[in-house]
Write a protein that holds these residues in place. Structure first.
Motif, short mmCIF file in Angstrom:
data_model
loop_
_atom_site.label_atom_id
_atom_site.label_comp_id
_atom_site.label_asym_id
_atom_site.label_seq_id
_atom_site.Cartn_x
_atom_site.Cartn_y
_atom_site.Cartn_z
N HIS A 254 0.86 -1.18 0.00
CA HIS A 254 0.00 0.00 0.00
C HIS A 254 0.90 1.23 0.00
O HIS A 254 1.64 1.49 0.93
N SER A 300 1.24 4.76 -8.05
CA SER A 300 0.32 3.76 -7.49
C SER A 300 -0.85 3.47 -8.41
O SER A 300 -1.27 4.30 -9.21
N SER A 302 -4.72 1.81 -7.68
CA SER A 302 -5.62 1.40 -6.60
C SER A 302 -4.89 1.46 -5.26
O SER A 302 -5.03 0.58 -4.42
N GLU A 303 -4.07 2.49 -5.11
CA GLU A 303 -3.34 2.81 -3.89
C GLU A 303 -2.12 1.94 -3.64
O GLU A 303 -1.44 2.12 -2.63
N HIS A 304 -1.80 1.01 -4.53
CA HIS A 304 -0.69 0.09 -4.29
C HIS A 304 0.42 0.27 -5.33
O HIS A 304 0.17 0.67 -6.46
N GLU A 658 -6.54 -5.28 -0.08
CA GLU A 658 -6.40 -3.85 -0.37
C GLU A 658 -7.22 -3.05 0.63
O GLU A 658 -8.38 -3.36 0.90
N GLN A 659 -6.63 -1.97 1.14
CA GLN A 659 -7.20 -1.27 2.28
C GLN A 659 -8.60 -0.72 2.02
O GLN A 659 -9.53 -1.02 2.76
N GLN A 660 -8.75 0.12 1.00
CA GLN A 660 -10.05 0.75 0.81
C GLN A 660 -11.16 -0.26 0.50
O GLN A 660 -12.24 -0.18 1.08
N GLU A 662 -11.38 -3.38 1.36
CA GLU A 662 -11.70 -4.16 2.55
C GLU A 662 -12.44 -3.32 3.58
O GLU A 662 -13.39 -3.79 4.22
N ARG A 680 -0.12 -10.21 -7.15
CA ARG A 680 -1.53 -9.97 -6.85
C ARG A 680 -1.75 -10.11 -5.35
O ARG A 680 -1.20 -11.02 -4.70
N ARG A 681 -2.56 -9.23 -4.78
CA ARG A 681 -2.84 -9.30 -3.35
C ARG A 681 -3.90 -10.37 -3.08
O ARG A 681 -4.78 -10.63 -3.91
N ASP A 774 -9.79 -12.33 -5.51
CA ASP A 774 -10.83 -11.43 -5.99
C ASP A 774 -12.17 -12.02 -5.61
O ASP A 774 -12.35 -13.25 -5.61
#
Length: 785
Positions: A254, A300, A302-304, A658-660, A662, A680-681, A774
């Motif tokens: 992140h 970044s 999607s913030e990552h 991913e923070q947002q 989740e 991939r997270r 996903d």
């Protein structure tokens, strides 16, 4: 931050190179002053009592107004107030506006009242903060997802209060803020005094902003080393140690969680002369700016932080670079420049400030932007003052008041001109007033007029930008040409005795250049000098251009337009700059019709991205050789048809880890952790984890879950407590990702309260749930159309 005051507050810090206080620089007419003026008007639309409400509530006092909605009522209650303090201090210093000063003083006095009510030095707006901090002090530390002890990033939240109080004192001149800040730092020290280093490091797995930096700042303010030692306890070693060893392990992280930590590393390095920390911060800056940054200065997806083989996601995604990241990268650049005044820091600063930061404020209503998509023909949405309280609203409040911060710097015998911005500098120690007269970037030049009380000897160091050719860059002093031996990306030092009335003219030749997307040469951006050029395309289906108070309203949710139908640059690569031609009589406007296909887009005009608002746009273009154009369009069409069908059929979606996403989907879990696999997270659990997804009343749904085909796991998928599927993964597709669809019975939706489906992944004994990469709710009928 007023770097001059802070750097001279402790005898242990070197002050060889300093930025000027904002009070020493006044912006003159131009795009940056306009942005600052619009921002001042925007700031005064907020109600301090509504921003303070979470603090009074947590202190057991009666709020004077209702707290704000959006993130201010979703667990990050109070975070905006810290940014607002900083913004008021910055804007007061930059403009002298007395209403900003009055609001600042009032808010600090109210925070002091809250601190007194707590009785232990604490002040914060975190819901039920006392219970949570008591748990942490007792060693009960629970990090899950991005949260801590069932709160949404509480240290990150509290960091904004720390930073706001620091800025209220150092920049806004409020002495009471200093007292409140020191008491808060003492509370923090006592809180963690009983924790082991391992417990602190466990706590730091949750996002915590720049806690190490603000505590180091308290050390600089007080001259007491105990705060520096406390700051060092907040150094997140999982990030620091690889950087010290010059290892790039940023992929998948992140992004803006990391940047403030590194700002803190550099701050501690400055105060303690720790060269290893400085090298770590410099290496991080290089990793981000050289490998993860787009042409306009943002980073970044999607913030990552993406890996090299994820670069295509910049083109595919709605969620491009985040404004907060660039805000913090500029702060890091300032500190690194003061440690080693190299032109590369100023080159990056100019590009990011001009193209990203300036563009993230609407020039009329003043709304702020969160994500800036690079996807062809997408768009951006803007905040509204009474509804949106994203992190990028907070940093946005600060951004547009501090344009004067990095224009100039100085040592005892040198004056650096870093940026070409119309402004007036007062260097009190030298009896100098320097006026920079410029229409840059509309005109490729600047003029420096020196007014001196008496002749002075010093070196005037003027940046020779990396984008300005050596043969066209020139300097004259009162009409006489200065003989210089200069190269792009350096400083020209003119060391002489200066006299009242000296005039320095600088010519800054600009030209068209083509910059590829990181690791994807087939997508390019067009630059004119440091200015990113973009083309407005259309205005259709720009859903919620002015964002409401919804949890994810900062994302531009309007339809994605097909990539194969987007305009492309069709020409031999070395011919592109020649085919981009200025439009006579229109400043910084260019015609690219000779290079654009199909012909239906011939009327597009290129203009500075920072002036482009309320439109879909082209920022990055697919660049194609003429011989390959038709085949590229065909290949894109085949891929796009499937991708857009999936996007249209998606009713709700969460990307695990991913923070947002989740946070938006109310993540809960036990014995669960997130990670990165093949860039991939994912999330998995020895226990369970769950998300709340909105069916929107659709009863023809499939749940689509993405797995890694090498996994061997056994777990249950439940919806609202009822089993949907028993999953047994036995390495079904080794080495590949696979999507599995599970039909959801209509009865599940019909019985759901408010259309919400709680999807839970629960491990069977001896196994694990996941990894899940996903999770989507799909409209089955839309997918089959």
């Amino acid at each position: 931050m007023d770097k001059t005051d802070l750097n001279t507050a402790t005898a242990t810090a070197s002050s060889e190179i300093e930025l000027f206080a904002l009070t020493d620089v006044r912006l003159l007419d131009g795009p940056f002053k306009h942005a600052m003026d619009v921002n001042l008007e925007h700031l005064l639309k907020f109600d301090p009592d509504r921003l303070l409400a979470p603090f009074l509530t947590d202190a057991g006092l009666e709020p004077k107004a209702e707290k704000y909605p959006n993130w201010e009522s979703s667990g990050l209650d109070g975070h905006t107030a810290g940014h607002y303090l900083s913004a008021l201090a910055i804007t007061y210093a930059a403009t002298g506006n007395e209403e900003c000063k009055q609001r600042l003083d009032y808010m600090v006095s109210e925070l002091a009242r809250c601190q007194e009510a707590h009785g232990n030095g604490y002040v914060g707006g975190i819901p039920n903060g006392k219970q949570m901090w008591d748990e942490i002090a007792a060693g009960d530390i629970r990090t899950s997802g991005f949260g801590l002890n069932d709160r949404w990033v509480p240290w990150y939240n509290l960091h904004k209060t720390f930073a706001g109080l620091r800025d209220a004192y150092l920049i806004g001149g409020n002495e009471q803020a200093k007292e409140v800040l020191i008491k808060l730092a003492d509370w923090c020290g006592k809180l963690v005094s009983g924790l082991s280093d391992a417990q602190v490091q466990d706590m730091l797995r949750a996002e915590h902003g720049g806690m190490n930096e603000v505590l180091a700042d308290v050390g600089a303010i007080t001259g007491n080393k105990k705060y520096i030692e406390l700051a060092s306890r907040f150094n997140h070693r999982a990030i620091l140690e690889p950087l010290v060893q010059q290892r790039d392990e940023l992929n998948g992280l992140h992004a803006n969680t990391q940047v403030p930590k590194v700002v803190g590393f550099e701050r501690i390095a400055h105060l303690t002369h720790n060269n290893a920390y400085h090298r770590a911060a410099r290496f991080f800056w290089e990793c981000v700016t050289q490998h993860r940054t787009l042409a306009f200065g943002g980073n970044s997806i999607s913030e990552h932080f993406p890996s090299p083989n994820q670069s295509i996601r910049w083109i595919e995604s709605r969620e491009g670079p985040e404004t907060c990241n660039t805000y913090n990268m500029l702060r890091l650049s300032e500190q690194l420049f003061c440690a080693e005044p190299e032109a590369r820091y100023a080159d990056f600063y100019e590009r990011a400030m001009l193209n990203h930061i300036l563009s993230t404020q609407h020039p009329e209503h003043g709304g702020y932007v969160y994500f800036t998509p690079a996807r062809p023909r997408h768009y951006r949405v803007y905040s509204q003052p009474e509804q949106a309280f994203w992190c990028c609203v907070g940093t946005g409040m600060e951004n547009h008041g501090k344009y004067g911060e990095f224009i100039y710097a100085h040592s005892d015998d040198s004056l650096w001109v870093n940026l070409f911005v119309a402004s007036e500098l007062t260097w009190k120690d030298k009896g100098l007033t320097l006026t920079q007269e410029t229409q840059f970037p509309d005109e490729p030049s600047t003029k420096l007029v020196l007014n001196l009380e008496e002749p002075r000897q010093f070196a005037l160091k003027i940046r020779h930008p990396s984008w300005a050719s050596a043969d066209g860059f020139s300097i004259t002093i009162s009409g006489e040409t200065v003989q210089i031996d200069s190269r792009p990306g350096s400083y020209v030092a003119v060391d002489r005795e200066w006299h009242d009335g000296d005039v320095v003219d600088v010519q800054l030749p600009m030209h068209i250049s083509v910059e590829p997307l990181p690791y994807m040469d087939e997508y390019v951006a067009l630059m004119y000098g440091p200015v990113m050029l973009a083309a407005p395309t259309s205005t259709e289906d720009m859903t919620d251009l002015l964002a409401g108070s919804g949890r994810m309203d900062h994302v531009a949710h309007g339809a994605l337009l097909a990539l194969d139908q987007a305009p492309m640059l069709v020409a031999e690569a070395d011919q592109l700059p020649v085919l981009i031609k200025p439009v006579p009589g229109e400043s910084l406007t260019f015609d690219a019709s000779e290079a654009i296909e199909p012909d239906t887009f011939d009327s597009l005009k290129l203009e500075p991205f920072f002036r482009l608002h309320d439109h879909r746009y082209m920022m990055y273009w697919r660049s194609v050789d003429p011989q390959a154009y038709q085949e590229v369009v065909k290949q894109l069409a085949e891929v796009e048809q499937q991708r857009l069908r999936l996007d249209r059929a998606t009713v709700d979606r969460v990307v695990p880890g991913e923070q947002q996403p989740e946070t938006e989907h109310n993540f809960k879990g036990e014995y669960s952790e997130a990670g990165v696999w093949q860039d991939r997270r994912f999330r998995h659990a020895h226990g369970w984890f769950s998300y709340d997804l909105n069916s929107k009343g659709n009863d023809t749904l499939d749940l689509m879950v993405t797995y890694f085909g090498s996994d061997r796991r056994e777990f249950e998928i439940l919806i609202n407590g009822v089993r949907l599927e028993s999953v047994s993964l036995s390495a079904p597709q080794p080495g590949e990702f696979l999507d599995v669809r599970y039909p959801i019975p209509a009865a599940f939706v019909n019985k759901a309260q408010d259309s919400m489906l709680t999807v839970r992944f629960q491990a069977r004994p001896g196994s694990m749930a996941g990894g899940i990469f996903d999770v989507r709710l799909l409209d089955r009928q839309a997918l089959e159309e």
